[in-house]
Design a protein around this motif. Structure first.
Motif, PDB file in Angstrom:
ATOM      1  N   ARG A   1     -50.763  20.036  30.276  1.00 34.52           N
ATOM      2  CA  ARG A   1     -50.922  18.677  30.539  1.00 34.52           C
ATOM      3  C   ARG A   1     -50.093  17.777  29.822  1.00 34.52           C
ATOM      4  O   ARG A   1     -49.494  18.246  28.855  1.00 34.52           O
ATOM      5  CB  ARG A   1     -52.596  18.450  30.439  1.00 34.52           C
ATOM      6  N   GLN A   2     -49.915  16.491  30.226  1.00 34.23           N
ATOM      7  CA  GLN A   2     -49.332  15.634  29.666  1.00 34.23           C
ATOM      8  C   GLN A   2     -50.161  15.094  28.405  1.00 34.23           C
ATOM      9  O   GLN A   2     -51.116  14.783  28.568  1.00 34.23           O
ATOM     10  CB  GLN A   2     -49.075  14.389  30.672  1.00 34.23           C
ATOM     11  N   PRO A   3     -49.291  15.102  27.056  1.00 36.43           N
ATOM     12  CA  PRO A   3     -49.579  14.788  25.961  1.00 36.43           C
ATOM     13  C   PRO A   3     -50.373  13.047  26.199  1.00 36.43           C
ATOM     14  O   PRO A   3     -49.756  12.248  26.579  1.00 36.43           O
ATOM     15  CB  PRO A   3     -48.621  14.767  24.907  1.00 36.43           C
ATOM     16  N   ASP A   4     -51.607  13.046  25.662  1.00 36.42           N
ATOM     17  CA  ASP A   4     -52.318  11.838  25.648  1.00 36.42           C
ATOM     18  C   ASP A   4     -52.813  11.122  24.357  1.00 36.42           C
ATOM     19  O   ASP A   4     -53.609  10.288  24.208  1.00 36.42           O
ATOM     20  CB  ASP A   4     -53.114  11.813  26.666  1.00 36.42           C
ATOM     21  N   GLY A   5     -52.271  12.112  23.301  1.00 39.49           N
ATOM     22  CA  GLY A   5     -52.768  11.756  21.940  1.00 39.49           C
ATOM     23  C   GLY A   5     -54.036  12.315  21.627  1.00 39.49           C
ATOM     24  O   GLY A   5     -54.185  12.440  20.496  1.00 39.49           O
ATOM     25  N   ALA A   6     -55.066  12.762  22.746  1.00 47.00           N
ATOM     26  CA  ALA A   6     -56.095  13.661  22.255  1.00 47.00           C
ATOM     27  C   ALA A   6     -55.923  15.217  21.996  1.00 47.00           C
ATOM     28  O   ALA A   6     -54.873  15.771  22.561  1.00 47.00           O
ATOM     29  CB  ALA A   6     -56.934  13.383  23.535  1.00 47.00           C
TER      30      ALA A   6
ATOM     31  N   ARG B   1     -58.088  18.522  22.274  1.00 43.33           N
ATOM     32  CA  ARG B   1     -59.541  18.865  23.166  1.00 43.33           C
ATOM     33  C   ARG B   1     -59.779  20.002  22.604  1.00 43.33           C
ATOM     34  O   ARG B   1     -59.017  21.052  22.502  1.00 43.33           O
ATOM     35  CB  ARG B   1     -59.325  18.719  24.628  1.00 43.33           C
TER      36      ARG B   1
ATOM     37  N   GLN C   1     -58.482  11.995  16.948  1.00 42.88           N
ATOM     38  CA  GLN C   1     -57.625  12.683  18.051  1.00 42.88           C
ATOM     39  C   GLN C   1     -58.574  13.808  18.507  1.00 42.88           C
ATOM     40  O   GLN C   1     -58.332  14.101  19.647  1.00 42.88           O
ATOM     41  CB  GLN C   1     -56.301  12.719  17.905  1.00 42.88           C
TER      42      GLN C   1
ATOM     43  N   ASP D   1     -57.032  22.102  24.371  1.00 43.69           N
ATOM     44  CA  ASP D   1     -55.646  22.527  23.741  1.00 43.69           C
ATOM     45  C   ASP D   1     -56.394  23.869  22.533  1.00 43.69           C
ATOM     46  O   ASP D   1     -55.408  24.381  22.347  1.00 43.69           O
ATOM     47  CB  ASP D   1     -55.439  21.369  22.929  1.00 43.69           C
TER      48      ASP D   1
END
Length: 317
Positions: free
Chosen positions: A158-163, A165, A194, A216
């Motif tokens: 997935r595109q990195p979004d700062g989180a 998971r 994060q 992640d």
């Protein structure tokens, strides 16, 4: 051969996955007879007795009569009612397999089952994880499998979004170190906000897989062995934290003829916290460990290999 698997409920969907794998990778035919649905997971059904009409019951009777092997999962045996039938009515000439998956009754009182199988002369015994070999001497470990090439089990970048998971999917929180994980996450999040925890509970299996794919990191448990949650996460290319003990690791290495195992070890809260902090802060490490997870499931712990191993077990009966 015609194999009929019989179980009260399908443990972690293993019966359905084994059935599908036998059909994909061997010449054997397998049917799965179930009685209950638990935990809202909605695993695939074959002959689910409460749903059978008269035609379905006639099919069930024919399947039971025509079987070459009865494969009983968990606590099931030939006396368990299957609608108007029992497997005992059709037992003559059948091969019989008993397959244990860590049910709490079996874990607490394995001697009852040991004595039962001695008395009946039942010698074709399977367990789903290496730790259970201690509870059923003479059994063979048949590793659970996942269809690693099915889209639901593939990595899904997935595109990195700062989180960052973290997935945790306990069927029973009291057995999966969930309380310890929650305490660790609270401490880590105080410094590393994060980190987000997706505690996957009371979800269908398809939803569980989709949510896990979107994470992640995965945490299984620290009970000394591994669960289906581990195999799913490893197939998805996630760094997968679990506290495997030396017996389990040695048994896995011996079975598969490998040395390197992909699990990220954590055996207590302190180690879990340190491991989680490192993974949250190091995207490169997550990528490296995730790639190793996926390679292991593609080349070592493969559906095809394990389906053929189960077929060879039946053929040698």
């Amino acid at each position: 051969m015609r194999i009929v698997m019989i179980t009260e409920n399908d443990p972690a969907g293993v019966g359905s996955l084994l059935r599908q794998a036998l059909h994909r990778h061997t010449a054997h035919e397998c049917r799965l007879v179930t009685l209950q649905i638990r935990y809202n997971h909605l695993y695939e059904k074959d002959l689910h007795v409460p749903w059978l009409d008269d035609a379905g019951l006639a099919e069930l009777e024919a399947v039971l009569a025509g079987a070459d092997v009865f494969h009983f999962h968990m606590l099931a045996d030939e006396h368990m009612p299957l609608g108007p039938f029992t497997a005992a009515q059709f037992l003559a000439g059948k091969g019989i397999v008993h397959h244990h998956h860590g049910h709490h009754v079996f874990r607490a009182t394995p001697e009852i089952f040991q004595e039962k199988y001695r008395r009946l002369g039942r010698t074709h015994l399977l367990v789903s994880t290496p730790d259970l070999l201690h509870k059923l001497p003479g059994a063979r470990w048949q590793p659970n499998l996942v269809p690693q090439d099915n889209p639901r089990y593939l990595p899904s970048p997935r595109q990195p979004d700062g989180a960052v998971r973290l997935a945790h999917s306990p069927t029973r929180k009291d057995l999966k170190n969930t309380d310890e994980l929650l305490a660790v996450c609270e401490r880590v999040q105080a410094d590393l906000p994060q980190l987000t925890l997706d505690l996957i509970d009371n979800a269908t299996h398809h939803e569980c897989l989709a949510r896990k794919q979107a994470c992640d990191i995965a945490f299984d448990h620290m009970q000394g062995y591994y669960g289906m949650a581990s195999l799913e996460a490893l197939s998805m290319g996630l760094p997968t934290i679990a506290g495997l003990d030396e017996w389990n690791k040695a048994t896995i290495r011996d079975y598969f003829g490998c040395q390197d195992l992909p699990w990220v070890p954590a055996h207590d809260e302190q180690r879990l916290e340190a491991t989680l902090r490192r993974l949250v802060q190091d995207a490169g490490l997550r990528a490296e460990l995730g790639a190793a997870s996926r390679r292991f499931m593609e080349h070592v712990w493969t559906e095809a290999r394990l389906a053929r191993d189960l077929a060879a077990f039946y053929e040698a009966m």
